[in-house]
Scaffold this motif. Sequence first.
Motif, PDB file in Angstrom:
ATOM      1  N   GLY A  43      14.968  -0.254  -6.327  1.00 38.04           N
ATOM      2  CA  GLY A  43      14.555  -0.475  -7.706  1.00 38.04           C
ATOM      3  C   GLY A  43      13.072  -0.506  -7.973  1.00 38.04           C
ATOM      4  O   GLY A  43      12.636  -1.029  -9.005  1.00 38.04           O
ATOM      5  N   ALA A  44      12.240   0.047  -7.085  1.00 36.21           N
ATOM      6  CA  ALA A  44      10.803   0.102  -7.352  1.00 36.21           C
ATOM      7  C   ALA A  44      10.532   0.973  -8.573  1.00 36.21           C
ATOM      8  O   ALA A  44      11.235   1.947  -8.838  1.00 36.21           O
ATOM      9  N   ASN A  45       9.479   0.626  -9.313  1.00 35.86           N
ATOM     10  CA  ASN A  45       9.182   1.378 -10.531  1.00 35.86           C
ATOM     11  C   ASN A  45       7.692   1.341 -10.837  1.00 35.86           C
ATOM     12  O   ASN A  45       7.273   1.017 -11.942  1.00 35.86           O
ATOM     13  N   SER A  46       6.857   1.672  -9.854  1.00 41.18           N
ATOM     14  CA  SER A  46       5.415   1.655 -10.067  1.00 41.18           C
ATOM     15  C   SER A  46       4.978   2.918 -10.808  1.00 41.18           C
ATOM     16  O   SER A  46       5.707   3.910 -10.881  1.00 41.18           O
ATOM     17  N   SER A  47       3.754   2.871 -11.325  1.00 41.11           N
ATOM     18  CA  SER A  47       3.244   3.991 -12.112  1.00 41.11           C
ATOM     19  C   SER A  47       2.964   5.220 -11.255  1.00 41.11           C
ATOM     20  O   SER A  47       2.822   6.322 -11.779  1.00 41.11           O
ATOM     21  N   ASN A  48       2.890   5.053  -9.926  1.00 41.25           N
ATOM     22  CA  ASN A  48       2.576   6.180  -9.045  1.00 41.25           C
ATOM     23  C   ASN A  48       3.799   7.004  -8.668  1.00 41.25           C
ATOM     24  O   ASN A  48       3.662   8.052  -8.045  1.00 41.25           O
ATOM     25  N   ILE A  49       4.976   6.557  -8.994  1.00 43.42           N
ATOM     26  CA  ILE A  49       6.183   7.255  -8.568  1.00 43.42           C
ATOM     27  C   ILE A  49       6.353   8.559  -9.335  1.00 43.42           C
ATOM     28  O   ILE A  49       6.234   8.592 -10.563  1.00 43.42           O
ATOM     29  N   ASP A  50       6.615   9.614  -8.598  1.00 43.20           N
ATOM     30  CA  ASP A  50       6.862  10.925  -9.194  1.00 43.20           C
ATOM     31  C   ASP A  50       8.374  11.135  -9.242  1.00 43.20           C
ATOM     32  O   ASP A  50       8.990  11.600  -8.282  1.00 43.20           O
ATOM     33  N   HIS A  51       8.964  10.771 -10.379  1.00 40.12           N
ATOM     34  CA  HIS A  51      10.424  10.861 -10.495  1.00 40.12           C
ATOM     35  C   HIS A  51      10.892  12.310 -10.532  1.00 40.12           C
ATOM     36  O   HIS A  51      11.979  12.626 -10.033  1.00 40.12           O
ATOM     37  N   ASP A  52      10.105  13.185 -11.130  1.00 40.18           N
ATOM     38  CA  ASP A  52      10.520  14.593 -11.228  1.00 40.18           C
ATOM     39  C   ASP A  52      10.675  15.221  -9.845  1.00 40.18           C
ATOM     40  O   ASP A  52      11.631  15.955  -9.583  1.00 40.18           O
ATOM     41  N   SER A  53       9.727  14.916  -8.959  1.00 41.37           N
ATOM     42  CA  SER A  53       9.776  15.474  -7.600  1.00 41.37           C
ATOM     43  C   SER A  53      10.445  14.542  -6.605  1.00 41.37           C
ATOM     44  O   SER A  53      10.585  14.882  -5.428  1.00 41.37           O
ATOM     45  N   ARG A  54      10.837  13.345  -7.065  1.00 45.77           N
ATOM     46  CA  ARG A  54      11.484  12.336  -6.235  1.00 45.77           C
ATOM     47  C   ARG A  54      10.594  11.974  -5.036  1.00 45.77           C
ATOM     48  O   ARG A  54      11.024  12.008  -3.891  1.00 45.77           O
ATOM     49  N   LEU A  55       9.352  11.578  -5.346  1.00 43.34           N
ATOM     50  CA  LEU A  55       8.388  11.185  -4.334  1.00 43.34           C
ATOM     51  C   LEU A  55       7.839   9.800  -4.665  1.00 43.34           C
ATOM     52  O   LEU A  55       7.470   9.536  -5.813  1.00 43.34           O
ATOM     53  N   GLU A  56       7.775   8.912  -3.663  1.00 45.54           N
ATOM     54  CA  GLU A  56       7.101   7.620  -3.819  1.00 45.54           C
ATOM     55  C   GLU A  56       5.737   7.780  -3.163  1.00 45.54           C
ATOM     56  O   GLU A  56       5.621   7.946  -1.958  1.00 45.54           O
ATOM     57  N   ILE A  57       4.672   7.749  -3.974  1.00 47.18           N
ATOM     58  CA  ILE A  57       3.338   8.089  -3.493  1.00 47.18           C
ATOM     59  C   ILE A  57       2.348   7.005  -3.906  1.00 47.18           C
ATOM     60  O   ILE A  57       2.618   6.207  -4.802  1.00 47.18           O
ATOM     61  N   ASP A  58       1.207   6.970  -3.229  1.00 41.17           N
ATOM     62  CA  ASP A  58       0.096   6.165  -3.706  1.00 41.17           C
ATOM     63  C   ASP A  58      -1.208   6.766  -3.205  1.00 41.17           C
ATOM     64  O   ASP A  58      -1.220   7.788  -2.504  1.00 41.17           O
ATOM     65  N   LYS A  59      -2.318   6.115  -3.553  1.00 42.09           N
ATOM     66  CA  LYS A  59      -3.643   6.683  -3.288  1.00 42.09           C
ATOM     67  C   LYS A  59      -3.992   6.724  -1.813  1.00 42.09           C
ATOM     68  O   LYS A  59      -4.954   7.394  -1.417  1.00 42.09           O
ATOM     69  N   TYR A  60      -3.254   6.015  -0.975  1.00 43.37           N
ATOM     70  CA  TYR A  60      -3.573   5.959   0.451  1.00 43.37           C
ATOM     71  C   TYR A  60      -2.972   7.124   1.235  1.00 43.37           C
ATOM     72  O   TYR A  60      -3.440   7.448   2.333  1.00 43.37           O
ATOM     73  N   ASP A  61      -1.936   7.747   0.716  1.00 44.34           N
ATOM     74  CA  ASP A  61      -1.102   8.640   1.525  1.00 44.34           C
ATOM     75  C   ASP A  61      -1.838   9.828   2.132  1.00 44.34           C
ATOM     76  O   ASP A  61      -1.493  10.282   3.223  1.00 44.34           O
ATOM     77  N   ASN A  62      -2.824  10.345   1.434  1.00 46.73           N
ATOM     78  CA  ASN A  62      -3.503  11.545   1.931  1.00 46.73           C
ATOM     79  C   ASN A  62      -4.546  11.246   3.002  1.00 46.73           C
ATOM     80  O   ASN A  62      -5.130  12.176   3.568  1.00 46.73           O
ATOM     81  N   PHE A  63      -4.781   9.970   3.294  1.00 48.24           N
ATOM     82  CA  PHE A  63      -5.855   9.608   4.220  1.00 48.24           C
ATOM     83  C   PHE A  63      -5.353   8.885   5.472  1.00 48.24           C
ATOM     84  O   PHE A  63      -6.104   8.738   6.430  1.00 48.24           O
ATOM     85  N   VAL A  64      -4.119   8.445   5.460  1.00 50.91           N
ATOM     86  CA  VAL A  64      -3.604   7.601   6.536  1.00 50.91           C
ATOM     87  C   VAL A  64      -2.727   8.413   7.476  1.00 50.91           C
ATOM     88  O   VAL A  64      -2.527   9.614   7.290  1.00 50.91           O
ATOM     89  N   GLU A  65      -2.182   7.734   8.492  1.00 50.86           N
ATOM     90  CA  GLU A  65      -1.276   8.386   9.430  1.00 50.86           C
ATOM     91  C   GLU A  65       0.163   7.951   9.134  1.00 50.86           C
ATOM     92  O   GLU A  65       0.421   6.774   8.867  1.00 50.86           O
ATOM     93  N   HIS A  66       1.070   8.897   9.191  1.00 51.69           N
ATOM     94  CA  HIS A  66       2.478   8.633   8.927  1.00 51.69           C
ATOM     95  C   HIS A  66       3.258   8.870  10.218  1.00 51.69           C
ATOM     96  O   HIS A  66       3.343  10.004  10.703  1.00 51.69           O
ATOM     97  N   LEU A  67       3.783   7.800  10.793  1.00 51.28           N
ATOM     98  CA  LEU A  67       4.580   7.889  12.014  1.00 51.28           C
ATOM     99  C   LEU A  67       6.031   8.132  11.597  1.00 51.28           C
ATOM    100  O   LEU A  67       6.659   7.271  10.970  1.00 51.28           O
ATOM    101  N   CYS A  68       6.554   9.295  11.934  1.00 46.93           N
ATOM    102  CA  CYS A  68       7.824   9.748  11.372  1.00 46.93           C
ATOM    103  C   CYS A  68       8.904   9.928  12.440  1.00 46.93           C
ATOM    104  O   CYS A  68       8.645  10.475  13.515  1.00 46.93           O
TER     105      CYS A  68
END
Length: 264
Positions: A43-68
């Motif tokens: 149920g998250a609903n922050s202003s950064n969520i891209d509902h059209d593309s179904r992506l939960e994003i924020d300003k940090y994502d392009n600079f950090v490391e994502h362990l997948c």
Amino acid sequence: MPDKHEGILKNSDPNLVVRFARDAEDVKSAQRLRYRVFVEELGANSSNIDHDSRLEIDKYDNFVEHLCLIDLEREKLDPASAVVGVYRLISENIARDIGGFYSQNEFDIARLLAVKGRKLELGRSCIDIDYRGGAAMAMLWSALGAYVEHNEIEYLFGAASFQGIELHDKKMALSNLYHGYLAPEDLRVRVHDENGQNMNLMQPDGIHTLEAMRNTPSLIKAYLRLGGVIGDGAYMDYDFNTVDVFVLMKTREMVQKYRAMYSR
């Protein structure tokens, strides 16, 4: 340590591998997993969520490391759904470049930053619903351990969440964390006053430990088992519909306890 864009750890299931995101598509797949978990499930609903593309994003994502955690079979069929587990890592160097750690939005971490030793923030942890209860989290943690050892990290920290912002069903669990797991004074992070919530909601003699732990999220319990301690105060995250607590682990203690738990 292997090239971070290759598989760090493989499971007995040959379709699963842990690696760092190697391109924008991997990051988007991680963001799509976060959307499924944080938005659709929780149920998250922050202003950064891209509902059209179904992506939960924020300003940090392009600079950090994502362990997948990658399902290689899913990756062949649909790269957008390849990531089935993720941890987001922010090192001190990255934090300096981008203006701070994510958790500084919620907590005053000055005491922790003043302590000598390399530090790493963990965040945005989630597992696809179809992969829970198996080896997924253990795989991520084993790969994280390799990263910690390779980079000589001494402190792991970050915000961990209770789902929902109602407090009546959390007061015993929060009080148990406050009375039983509060960090030592020299490392004690404190919640910011804005949206801050006192965790000392019950006296110790009124806390039933088993009930309190049943009402504590599994990830927080895992951190506690690995020697984690808790900051003073919880943060009411209305955008994410969560109550967040600050968790800190000394990696030397964590590694010893992790090996003891999984070498039996």
